[in-house]
Motif scaffolding. Structure first.
Motif, PDB file in Angstrom:
ATOM      1  N   THR A   1       0.856   4.363  -2.613  1.00  0.00           N
ATOM      2  CA  THR A   1       0.667   5.745  -2.154  1.00  0.00           C
ATOM      3  C   THR A   1       1.778   6.644  -2.671  1.00  0.00           C
TER       4      THR A   1
ATOM      5  N   HIS B   1       1.422   7.207  -6.355  1.00  0.00           N
ATOM      6  CA  HIS B   1       0.319   8.134  -6.621  1.00  0.00           C
ATOM      7  C   HIS B   1       0.775   9.586  -6.471  1.00  0.00           C
TER       8      HIS B   1
ATOM      9  N   GLU C   1       2.437  12.457   4.753  1.00  0.00           N
ATOM     10  CA  GLU C   1       2.027  11.055   4.735  1.00  0.00           C
ATOM     11  C   GLU C   1       3.214  10.128   4.995  1.00  0.00           C
TER      12      GLU C   1
ATOM     13  N   GLU D   1       0.831  -1.209   0.000  1.00  0.00           N
ATOM     14  CA  GLU D   1       0.000   0.000   0.000  1.00  0.00           C
ATOM     15  C   GLU D   1       0.864   1.257   0.000  1.00  0.00           C
TER      16      GLU D   1
END
Length: 260
Positions: free
Chosen positions: A211, A214, A241, A207
């Motif tokens: 991320t 992206h 993040e 994941e």
């Protein structure tokens, strides 16, 4: 969530002390090189290196030259055409020396990201204003291609995580603000060298890869569109993040270690 690692000792400027003669002589030669406008590759005039001219003993002069050579400012060559020449300090060498400064008292992950959240958004905004060349843009895209596919092994996933850092390194190395870029590359070097970060990077986390991909794809689009404000915003969100993930994983590892 705050990182629970012990805080390192603050870095302080060494108090003023009586300087040794070789240090003073080295400074005098360095100042003369700068004032004369010598460039890397230029020979340092031999008369500058005469003990009488520097007003020191031969032994002190040798020590002064050793200091300058260690600092990367000069290099000596023997044989025909030899002598003392001005050299340029390689960025990698300078970063390695700074890494060693924090070797036994490393900064925390939070310390590093406190600066990354300030520096990297400005690098992104600068790139969007047209400072990023086409080859540099393509080099950043090339790092993304290294982790577009699912990793087949844990080792491959680790290489993909490092490729994510390479994306940021490419952005920093191509910044028109060399100081800003240098600081960013140095922070990335600290992350690569920290034991806890290396262990986190080796953990499977698909994941996180998605991320990061992206954010970076969106950032490249903003840079290509010349939208500096958008590029700054995307990078800031990316850093927030990333910091959140790293702090969470570091806390998990700390708890796991304390229960074993």
């Amino acid at each position: 969530m705050e990182e629970s690692a012990p805080r390192p000792e603050p870095v302080s400027v060494t108090p003023a002390r009586r300087r040794k003669r070789p240090d003073i002589a080295a400074d005098a030669i360095r100042d003369r090189i700068v004032e004369a406008g010598l460039s890397p590759g230029d020979r340092v005039p031999s008369e500058w290196l005469d003990p009488e001219a520097v007003k020191v003993s031969r032994g002190t002069l040798r020590e002064a030259l050793k200091i300058l050579e260690f600092q990367g400012l000069i290099a000596s060559k023997t044989g025909p055409g030899g002598g003392i020449f001005v050299t340029a300090i390689a960025s990698d060498n300078a970063i390695r020396m700074l890494d060693n400064l924090f070797l036994f008292s490393p900064p925390t992950i939070a310390d590093i990201y406190a600066i990354r959240k300030l520096v990297e958004p400005e690098l992104a905004a600068s790139a969007a204003t047209g400072s990023l060349s086409v080859p540099a843009f393509e080099a950043m895209r090339a790092t993304i291609r290294l982790y577009e596919d699912e990793p087949a092994t844990a080792e491959e996933e680790y290489r993909q995580r490092l490729a994510e850092l390479d994306f940021h390194a490419e952005l920093a190395r191509n910044s028109p603000n060399r100081l800003l870029g240098f600081v960013a590359v140095f922070l990335l070097s600290l992350l690569r060298d920290m034991t806890v970060c290396r262990e986190i990077y080796q953990e499977p986390h698909p994941e996180l890869r998605e991320t990061g991909l992206h954010y970076q794809v969106r950032l490249l689009r903003a840079i290509r569109a010349g939208d500096a404000d958008r590029a700054r915003e995307i990078m800031r969100d990316h850093m927030v993040e990333a910091e959140k993930y790293m702090l969470e994983r570091a806390a998990v590892r700390k708890r796991s270690g304390s229960t074993q």
